[in-house]
Each structure stands twice: as structure tokens, then as C-alpha cells.
Design an enzyme around this catalytic site. Structure first.
Site, PDB file in Angstrom:
ATOM      1  N   GLN A 139       0.854  -1.194   0.000  1.00 26.27           N
ATOM      2  CA  GLN A 139       0.000   0.000   0.000  1.00 26.27           C
ATOM      3  C   GLN A 139       0.883   1.235   0.000  1.00 26.27           C
ATOM      4  O   GLN A 139       1.974   1.234   0.566  1.00 26.27           O
ATOM      5  CB  GLN A 139      -0.978  -0.016   1.169  1.00 26.27           C
ATOM      6  CG  GLN A 139      -0.379  -0.078   2.563  1.00 26.27           C
ATOM      7  CD  GLN A 139       0.133   1.254   3.064  1.00 26.27           C
ATOM      8  OE1 GLN A 139      -0.256   2.307   2.575  1.00 26.27           O
ATOM      9  NE2 GLN A 139       1.027   1.203   4.030  1.00 26.27           N
ATOM     10  N   SER A 184       0.474   6.604   2.851  1.00 29.61           N
ATOM     11  CA  SER A 184       1.076   7.656   3.680  1.00 29.61           C
ATOM     12  C   SER A 184       2.121   8.456   2.925  1.00 29.61           C
ATOM     13  O   SER A 184       2.776   7.950   2.013  1.00 29.61           O
ATOM     14  CB  SER A 184       1.737   7.042   4.909  1.00 29.61           C
ATOM     15  OG  SER A 184       0.767   6.491   5.743  1.00 29.61           O
ATOM     16  N   GLU A 214     -10.533  -2.114   5.735  1.00 31.18           N
ATOM     17  CA  GLU A 214      -9.256  -2.268   6.411  1.00 31.18           C
ATOM     18  C   GLU A 214      -9.455  -2.340   7.921  1.00 31.18           C
ATOM     19  O   GLU A 214      -8.876  -3.161   8.604  1.00 31.18           O
ATOM     20  CB  GLU A 214      -8.353  -1.086   6.049  1.00 31.18           C
ATOM     21  CG  GLU A 214      -6.976  -1.196   6.670  1.00 31.18           C
ATOM     22  CD  GLU A 214      -6.078  -0.016   6.314  1.00 31.18           C
ATOM     23  OE1 GLU A 214      -6.604   1.033   5.936  1.00 31.18           O
ATOM     24  OE2 GLU A 214      -4.856  -0.175   6.430  1.00 31.18           O
ATOM     25  N   ASN A 219      -5.366   5.150  16.295  1.00 32.62           N
ATOM     26  CA  ASN A 219      -6.485   4.926  17.212  1.00 32.62           C
ATOM     27  C   ASN A 219      -7.092   6.235  17.712  1.00 32.62           C
ATOM     28  O   ASN A 219      -8.267   6.271  18.089  1.00 32.62           O
ATOM     29  CB  ASN A 219      -6.043   4.021  18.360  1.00 32.62           C
ATOM     30  CG  ASN A 219      -5.968   2.567  17.909  1.00 32.62           C
ATOM     31  OD1 ASN A 219      -6.059   2.286  16.711  1.00 32.62           O
ATOM     32  ND2 ASN A 219      -5.828   1.652  18.842  1.00 32.62           N
ATOM     33  N   GLU A 220      -6.286   7.315  17.690  1.00 30.93           N
ATOM     34  CA  GLU A 220      -6.856   8.623  18.048  1.00 30.93           C
ATOM     35  C   GLU A 220      -7.928   9.012  17.022  1.00 30.93           C
ATOM     36  O   GLU A 220      -9.004   9.491  17.381  1.00 30.93           O
ATOM     37  CB  GLU A 220      -5.763   9.700  18.100  1.00 30.93           C
ATOM     38  CG  GLU A 220      -4.870   9.618  19.335  1.00 30.93           C
ATOM     39  CD  GLU A 220      -3.891   8.458  19.291  1.00 30.93           C
ATOM     40  OE1 GLU A 220      -3.642   7.901  18.194  1.00 30.93           O
ATOM     41  OE2 GLU A 220      -3.376   8.083  20.363  1.00 30.93           O
TER      42      GLU A 220
END
Lengths: 341, 379
Positions: free
Chosen positions: B125, B128, B244, B360-361
Site C-alpha cells: 500500500q 502515507s 481495512e 487509534n486517536e
């Protein structure tokens, strides 16, 4: 595999919610805590009419059960509305009586539980919850679990109908009135059948406590979400702060992962699934209670504000019918892994 | 409401179990984050694919078995229970393939999916970028129109598997001045060995090149490798992000098997009291995740679209995985033995869970705003 409540089960939950929302349970709880059972008894009759207690009683004794899934669905709603009284204890007593080899006590006592004429409580050595509100006060002595067989102790197991109780001891949750039961009373059954029946009853007790705790947690989350949306600080709702959001997100995650454990345990009724549901739902509700108190601030710390009715119950249910430690031990079993794979 | 599987589903499970028992390598493959391990895992994918076990839920025409969601879950339980190797093709299978099923052309599916199923083409992937972590809308790498396609330029980073993979997929800015940052992004597939691509492996905590940085200098991508409409890449990517985080990235089978092995490790070390609660919680968490997934699968089969609730899964499994592997390492350390390499590698892999696939934020913000209805605020 269709692991979702059916249309009927959802309708049953909705009908209980409608009934309980209309009943103004906070004032019923406050009266109950002071020993005034008028409102509580009226609510008990409505719940009986809705069939809640019949779900724990086999058809042979005028009930509709045992139907653990529907019981779990119902107890989530009872917890969500903080309904007071020996709810878990009544379905536990029904299960205990129905599971005895000797049908005599069940024939005599169960129809009154189904019709709502009687409420029941059960004690295993410690305190009996709301024993002044219960007509059927059962006391079990001897070993509680068939998991640790001990022949001498099993044959000494006794189930007695206890005499009227004395004064209650205060509980951390004022709505849970704890009574020591006086010794003696009529002997209903004795021997290994009591041990075996109590093992069945303990499963129902833990399952319904877990479901009730889940409902308590869901109510605490709902109320706290509503509060942080309207309470402002620094000119904005405190619910827009990431530190607040993340605490509530964690509460949501914990409760949403407890829910399938409770429903799954009601389907399989294995001791391990039930213990897993109990520890998870109770820990989730308790963690949500801590978050609810923190985010409400001082108002949440007062007895006058309704939040306290759920806060104290979350703490009490955590240890009722099996502490987190006992439940984790039950998950680990005696050398066998859970049959989950 | 029930947890029972049909006779056909149980027969499928039994067939998978039989095949796996006969084929799973008796000794673990080398780490797939090494060149040698990558090749060994690729060969394992080919072995799976030869008997159509590599992508059981795909249509048969692309190498699958049309197994559907429930059978896929059962297959995964059997797969991990058998101790089978990690899946080198996971990025492609769980992220790109669902996107192609939803947004790709027939030609793209026919070209891309079969070699993905066999492990012949392994995908990385490329989401980012430097300065753009979970804030994908701030991407700056460009796709510039050219005859018959696009020229990609810019820099991607934290590209999982890119050190050894063949191709990559990601978002590129095709409109440098869109009205809103989410607009003007285009979703493309490109060759990691094409002229103009430089791959610089990045070593993760344990020194293994589990990801890489990609430098792109006018890399040509033909029109047929654009997924969906140019400029609509955000919308295309978001349907994949749900996959995902949600059902398909981490199947319950993985954690059920992990918890079982943890329990066995604990008992083998004399059931030390110090970690008793954590071992119990690992078992409970695996069961909770299994049942949560069954409920989500049931809703999906009833026709529900799984939206922000996939953020619940993502936080749960990523934190669970760390707790599980940490407990194993603590048991091994307490036994005064070097940390077993398999658990250590699992632990290092688990540590990245709360960071990738949307931190996770970000997931907690989504839960708070979209599931609980809390007001948007400054991050």
C-alpha cells in the site's frame, strides 16, 4: 448463523423500555432505598405481566421458560432503567427450584413467582438481597458448584426456606438492601441435587447480572453523552474536547464488545461463556461509571442527581454472583481450554 | 438468533481443516519481512492457490470459492488454528481487491486479481506521505496528465511490504488546487519496478525492512490502472478504509488461535499466578471479538452497510493484539528464557496496530462523532 436478536426479541426489549420509561424509575428507586416498596411492587406487577419472570420458569410450572436469550434481553432493559428489587434473585430462585430432582418445592412455589404474587431471594451464606420484599427466601448451604465435587460436602448441602429477616445492612448501592438471613427454616431439599441445581441457578444468576450490568453501562454512557453535549466550558460544549471524546469512545468500545458476549452466553449457556460475559459486562459498566462520574464533575458526585442511581449499581453488580476474579478462574477452567475454537 | 452453522458450512470447515492439516509446513517459515521469508511466503500462497484456498470468498473466476463471509470466517478460524503462515498478500487481498470489486472495471479485475490470488504479484500500500499521516486529505504527491495516462511524482512513506513487493496502490493529487482538500485525488496502481521509482527500505524496531519509502519521478501509469474516476480517489479509498479497519483485516481466527497458544504457553510454564488475569482476559477478548464479528457479519448479510462501527473493531483488535503478545513475552521472560522469536516478532508487529490503518486517536474521534454524536472540535 444469524447472531442478532430476532424481530420478536427486539420488540420485547422495546415494549419493556416503553413500560419502564413511563414508570419514572428514578423515583421508584429512591423510595425503594428508603424501604417504601409501593412503587416497586407496582412496577414488579407490570414486569410480571410482561412475562419477565415466567421466562425463567419451565412450562410445567406455568412458566414460559427457560428462555435465557429473552431473559438476557429483558435484563439489559431492567439495568438500563435501574429497576430495583430482587430481579436476578427471583429468576435464580426459579431456576434453582425447577432444577431439583424433587418436584415438590417447585410445584408449591413457582406458580406464585410466575403470577407475581411472590418475589424471591437467594443467599449462599452471605446476604440475601431485598429479603424484606421477597416472600420466598431461599438459603443454600454446602458446596455451591458441581465443578469441585466433594461427596461428603455434597450430601450435606441443604436448601431451606428462611424465616423472616431482621434489619438490613446498608449497601454501597442504597437500592440494594442486604439482609442476613436468620438460621433455621423449613428444609426444602438436601444432598447432591441441591449442589447440582445451584450450579444451574448460578449460571442464570451470572447471565442476568451481566445483562443488567450491560444495561447499567449503556444508560451511564447515554446520560453522559447527553450531558457533555449541553455542558459548556471555555465557550464550547465539553463534548467537543478530544480528551472527553476519547474517554467516551473507550466506554462505547467496552460496552459494544460486552454485548455479544452476553447474548452469546445466553445462547450457549456454558459456564465459561457466562463467566466471560459477567466479567466483561461488569468491568465495562464499572469503567463507564468512572468515566461518567469524571465527565459530569461534581454534580455526578451528589446523591440528589439521578446519575448516582446507576453509578452505585455498576459497582455493586461487579461483585454480585461472582467477582471478576472468580469469573476469570471459571474462564480458565480446570485445565481445559474454552471450547471456542 | 443463533450461533449454529449449516451442514454445508460445517462441511466446508471440515474440508479446510483436512487440507490445512495435510499442507501446513511443520516448521514455521522464516519471517516474511526478510527476502528469504518473503519468497517462502510467496510459495505458500501459490500452494494455497493451487487448491483454491488463498482467497476463499472471491468468485471462482478469479481463483476463489464464492465462499461468502461466514465461510471466510470459518476458514480463517481453521487457518490460524492449524498454525498456518502469515499472509504475504494481505495488503492486496484485504485492501485493493475489495476496492476493485466495488469500483474497478472488469478488465482490471481480470488482470489484477488472479496473480494476486496466487502470490505471483504481491501488493504494497502507498497511502502515507511525509507530513500526511492519518490526515490523508493533505496528500501532496502528484499525478499529472500525459498522453494515455498519468505521470506520478513525489514521495510516499511507511509503505508496508514495499521492500519486497511488486506493485503498489495509493492516492495521488491530480488537481493541485481543489475546492476542498478531499477533492482532486486519483486512485492508481503502479509498478514498484517501473522507471522513475526508487524504493528505500525502512527498518522497523526489530531491524527488519517491514516497510519502505518510495520516491517517484515521473512514473508513467496508463489510464487503465486508474481505479474509479480521476479526481474521485477519496471516495474510492474510503470504501476501502472501512474494510481495512473492519471485518477483513484482522479475522477473529487469528486472535482465537493466539489466545489458545498463549494459554498453552502459560500452562506449560506452570500456570504462574502473576499473569492469570491477563491470560483469562486474552481468552475472553478473543471470544468477544469472535462474537462481535459474527454479529457484524449477520448485519452485513441482512444488507446493512458497515460504516463507522468498523472503528470499534480497529481499536479493539489493535490494543488486544498488544496485550496478548505482551503477556506471552512476560511469561517467557519470567521463565528466564530468551523471548521466543515467534512471539517477539508478533509483538513487534502488534505494536504498529494502533498506528496504522488510521491511528487509534482518529478512530476514537470517529466513534465519538459518528457513533455517539458528539460535536466536532479541534483535534
Amino acid at each position: 448463523m444469524r447472531f442478532l436478536p430476532s424481530t420478536e426479541q427486539r420488540a420485547f426489549a422495546d415494549s419493556l423500555t416503553a413500560l419502564l420509561t413511563a414508570a419514572d424509575t428514578p423515583s421508584v428507586v429512591r423510595d425503594w432505598s428508603r424501604g417504601d416498596q409501593t412503587g416497586g411492587r407496582a412496577l414488579w406487577s407490570r414486569l410480571t405481566e410482561a412475562g419477565v419472570f415466567a421466562l425463567a420458569v419451565p412450562e410445567g410450572y406455568e412458566g414460559m421458560g427457560p428462555r435465557p436469550v429473552e431473559l438476557a434481553v429483558a435484563f439489559v432493559e431492567l439495568g438500563r432503567h435501574a429497576v430495583p428489587g430482587p430481579l436476578v434473585e427471583t429468576v435464580t430462585a426459579a431456576t434453582l427450584l425447577a432444577a431439583l430432582d424433587d418436584p415438590g418445592p417447585a410445584e408449591r412455589l413457582l406458580p406464585a413467582l410466575v403470577s407475581g404474587k411472590s418475589a424471591a431471594t437467594v443467599a449462599r451464606g452471605g446476604y440475601a438481597l431485598d429479603a424484606d420484599a421477597a416472600d420466598v427466601r431461599l438459603r443454600v448451604s454446602g458446596p455451591e458448584s458441581a465443578a469441585a465435587p466433594n461427596r461428603a460436602a455434597e450430601s450435606a448441602a441443604e436448601l431451606r426456606l428462611a424465616p423472616a429477616p431482621g434489619l438490613p445492612r446498608p449497601s454501597l448501592d442504597p437500592a440494594r438492601r442486604l439482609f442476613p438471613l436468620p438460621p433455621g427454616g423449613e428444609l426444602l431439599a438436601a444432598g447432591p441435587q441441591v449442589t447440582a441445581a445451584m450450579a444451574d441457578a448460578l449460571r442464570i444468576a451470572r447471565l442476568t447480572t451481566a445483562a443488567q450490568a450491560l444495561g447499567v453501562g449503556l444508560a451511564l454512557l447515554d446520560r453522559t453523552v447527553a450531558y457533555v453535549r449541553q455542558r459548556t466550558q471555555f465557550g464550547v460544549p465539553i463534548g467537543s474536547f478530544q480528551a472527553v471524546k476519547h474517554q467516551l469512545a473507550d466506554a462505547k468500545i467496552a460496552l459494544e464488545f460486552a454485548r455479544p458476549l452476553v447474548l452469546g452466553a445466553a445462547l450457549t449457556m456454558t459456564g465459561q461463556d457466562i463467566a466471560a460475559a459477567k466479567v466483561t459486562a461488569c468491568e465495562a459498566a464499572y469503567a463507564t461509571a468512572r468515566t461518567a462520574l469524571q465527565l459530569h464533575g461534581a454534580i455526578g458526585y451528589t446523591a440528589e442527581y439521578d446519575l448516582s442511581l446507576w453509578l452505585t449499581k455498576a459497582r455493586a453488580l461487579r461483585t454480585a454472583w461472582g467477582s471478576p476474579d472468580e469469573c476469570r478462574a471459571a474462564v480458565l477452567g480446570n485445565g481445559d481450554r474454552p471450547q471456542w475454537w | 438468533m443463533d450461533l449454529a452453522f449449516t451442514q454445508e458450512e460445517e462441511a466446508f470447515r471440515a474440508e479446510a481443516r483436512t487440507w490445512l492439516n495435510a499442507h501446513v509446513p511443520s516448521t514455521p517459515l522464516p519471517s516474511l519481512e526478510t527476502e528469504e521469508g518473503f519468497a517462502a511466503h510467496r510459495a505458500w500462497e501459490a500452494e494455497l492457490a493451487a487448491d483454491r484456498w488463498s482467497v476463499v470468498d472471491w468468485p471462482a473466476v478469479y481463483g476463489g470459492r464464492d465462499a461468502g463471509l461466514v465461510r471466510w470466517l470459518l476458514f480463517e478460524e481453521e487457518y490460524y488454528a492449524a498454525g498456518a503462515p502469515g499472509r504475504v498478500g494481505q495488503n492486496g487481498v484485504s485492501l485493493l481487491a475489495p476496492t476493485l470489486f466495488d469500483h474497478g472495471t472488469e478488465d482490471q479485475r481480470a488482470r489484477v486479481l488472479p496473480p494476486m490470488a496466487t502470490g505471483e504479484v504481491v501488493w504494497a500500500q502507498a497511502w502515507s506521505e511525509p507530513e500526511a499521516g492519518s490526515d490523508l486529505a493533505s496528500l501532496r504527491s502528484r499525478a499529472v496528465r500525459t498522453a494515455g495516462g498519468w505521470l506520478l511524482s513525489g514521495q510516499k512513506t511507511w509503505s508496508s511490504r514495499a521492500a519486497f513487493a511488486d506493485r503498489a496502490f495509493g492516492l495521488f493529487r491530480s488537481d493541485p488546487q481543489p475546492a476542498k482538500p478531499h477533492q482532486g485525488l486519483t486512485y492508481v496502481m503502479f509498478d514498484l519496478r517501473a522507471p522513475g521509482v526508487t524504493v528505500r527500505p525502512i527498518r522497523r524496531l526489530d531491524g527488519r525492512p517491514a516497510f519502505a519509502e518510495l520516491f517517484l519521478d515521473e512514473v508513467f501509469v496508463p489510464d487503465e490502472d486508474v481505479i474509479g474516476e480521476p479526481g474521485q480517489g477519496w471516495r474510492v479509498a474510503m470504501s476501502t478504509a472501512g474494510n481495512e479497519r473492519g471485518l477483513t483485516l484482522r479475522s477473529p481466527g487469528r486472535f482465537l488461535a493466539g489466545a489458545g497458544r498463549l494459554c498453552a504457553l502459560w500452562r506449560a510454564q506452570g500456570s504462574p499466578d502473576a499473569v492469570r488475569h491477563r491470560v483469562a482476559d486474552a481468552l475472553i477478548g478473543a471470544r468477544a471479538y469472535q462474537l462481535f464479528t459474527y454479529a457484524a457479519a449477520s448485519r452485513h448479510l441482512d444488507g446493512a452497510v458497515l460504516g463507522p462501527e468498523s472503528s470499534l473493531n480497529k481499536v479493539f483488535w489493535s490494543e488486544y493484539d498488544i496485550a496478548l503478545t505482551e503477556t506471552a513475552l512476560d511469561i517467557l521472560d519470567a521463565a528466564d528464557e530468551p523471548a521466543d522469536t515467534e512471539w517477539a516478532e508478533r509483538y513487534v508487529f502488534a505494536l504498529a496496530g494502533p498506528i496504522y490503518a488510521g491511528t487509534n486517536e482518529i478512530q476514537r474521534d470517529i466513534i465519538a462523532e459518528r457513533l455517539l454524536g458528539l460535536p466536532k472540535g479541534r483535534r
